[in-house]
Design an enzyme around this catalytic site. Structure first.
Site, PDB file in Angstrom:
ATOM      1  CB  THR A  29      -3.255  31.863   4.726  1.00  0.00           C
ATOM      2  OG1 THR A  29      -4.006  32.293   3.585  1.00  0.00           O
ATOM      3  CG2 THR A  29      -1.935  32.612   4.764  1.00  0.00           C
ATOM      4  CB  SER A  31       3.652  27.026   8.647  1.00  0.00           C
ATOM      5  OG  SER A  31       2.945  26.861   9.869  1.00  0.00           O
ATOM      6  CG  ASP A  82      -7.182  28.130   6.840  1.00  0.00           C
ATOM      7  OD1 ASP A  82      -5.934  28.042   6.875  1.00  0.00           O
ATOM      8  OD2 ASP A  82      -7.780  29.220   6.841  1.00  0.00           O
ATOM      9  N   GLY A  97      -3.572  34.750  12.630  1.00  0.00           N
ATOM     10  CA  GLY A  97      -2.203  35.115  12.975  1.00  0.00           C
ATOM     11  C   GLY A  97      -1.448  35.635  11.767  1.00  0.00           C
ATOM     12  CD  GLU A 104      -7.214  32.488   7.055  1.00  0.00           C
ATOM     13  OE1 GLU A 104      -6.022  32.239   6.811  1.00  0.00           O
ATOM     14  OE2 GLU A 104      -7.631  32.734   8.206  1.00  0.00           O
TER      15      GLU A 104
END
Length: 223
Positions: A29, A31, A82, A97, A104
Site C-alpha cells: 500500500t 504512493s 511494498d 504510515g 502488510e
C-alpha cells in the site's frame, strides 16, 4: 533535480523485473506501490493474481485488469512488493504510515521473498525518525499509551482514523530503535496491541532504491 515521485517511479519500474510470471504475488500500500501497479499493468507480464493489502491497491490492480484474490484462496505467494517509511542497512523497516501494517505483515509472511521499493530518502542508518504506528484495540488505547510512554516513546492517537479491522492507530515518536527485532517483540507483547510497524521479523530480502543515478538494488547489510 529528480523529484521524489520520479525516484519512486524509477524504483517501481525496476521492481517489475523481480516479478515471476504465472505466479501469485502480494501487493502493499502507498504512493510507491501505486507506481509499481501501474508499471506492472503496462509491462504485459502475466501473473495468476495479486493479494492486496488495502482497498485502494485492490482498486488500482482492477483498473489494470490484474486479478485480485484473497490470501485464503492461495497456498502461498512468490513475492511481496511494498514500500517503506524507513529502511535500514539490514533491510528492517518502519511501515504503516498508511495504517495498513497489520495486513502488510500478514501478506509479507505468506511470501517467499519481500521486495521493498523506495526513494533514496527512505534509506537510513538507524530507524526511528519516522513515528512508529501501533495498531491498538480502542478500549486498551490509554493502557497501551502508558506502556509506550514508559518505554521512552511519545504516543499520539491518529485522530479520525480507523483501521481495516476497526481498530485505532497510536503513532509513537522518539523511541530508541537501536534493536528493531527486540523492540518489535516487546511492543507486541503489550496486551491490547494488535501489531506495530517495525518489520524486523519480516525484513525485506531485496531493496530497490530510486536514486539520481537510477535504480539501485541492495541486499541486507551491504550499506
Amino acid at each position: 533535480m529528480t523529484t521524489q515521485d520520479e525516484l519512486k517511479r524509477i524504483a517501481a519500474e525496476k521492481a517489475v523485473e523481480f516479478v515471476p510470471e504465472n505466479e501469485y504475488i502480494g501487493i502493499g500500500t502507498g504512493s510507491t506501490i501505486n507506481f509499481f501497479i501501474e508499471a506492472l499493468g503496462k509491462s504485459g507480464k502475466k501473473i495468476k493474481g495479486a493479494v492486496s493489502t488495502s482497498k485502494k491497491s485492490g482498486e488500482l490492480l482492477a483498473q489494470y485488469d490484474i486479478p485480485v484474490v484473497s490470501l485464503n484462496e492461495v497456498s502461498g505467494l512468490a513475492v511481496y512488493i511494498d514500500g517503506a517509511d524507513e529502511v535500514n542497512h539490514a533491510l528492517q523497516m518502519i511501515k504503516g504510515g498508511g495504517g495498513a501494517h497489520l495486513n502488510e505483515k500478514i501478506v509479507a509472511s505468506a511470501s517467499e521473498k519481500f521486495i521493498c521499493i523506495a526513494d533514496e530518502s527512505k534509506y537510513v542508518s538507524r530507524l526511528g525518525k519516522f513515528p512508529l504506528p501501533v495498531e491498538v484495540v480502542e478500549s486498551a488505547r490509554s493502557l497501551v499509551s502508558r506502556k509506550l510512554l514508559a518505554m521512552g516513546g511519545q504516543p499520539e492517537l491518529r485522530i479520525g482514523y480507523t483501521t481495516f479491522y476497526g481498530n485505532q492507530i497510536v503513532d509513537v515518536h522518539g523511541l530508541n530503535i537501536d534493536q528493531p527485532l527486540t523492540m518489535e517483540d516487546e511492543i507486541n507483547k503489550i496486551t491490547g496491541v494488535l501489531e506495530n510497524g517495525i518489520f524486523a521479523r519480516d525484513a525485506a530480502d531485496v531493496l530497490i532504491l530510486g536514486t539520481e543515478e537510477g535504480a539501485k538494488v541492495i541486499y541486507p547489510c551491504q550499506g
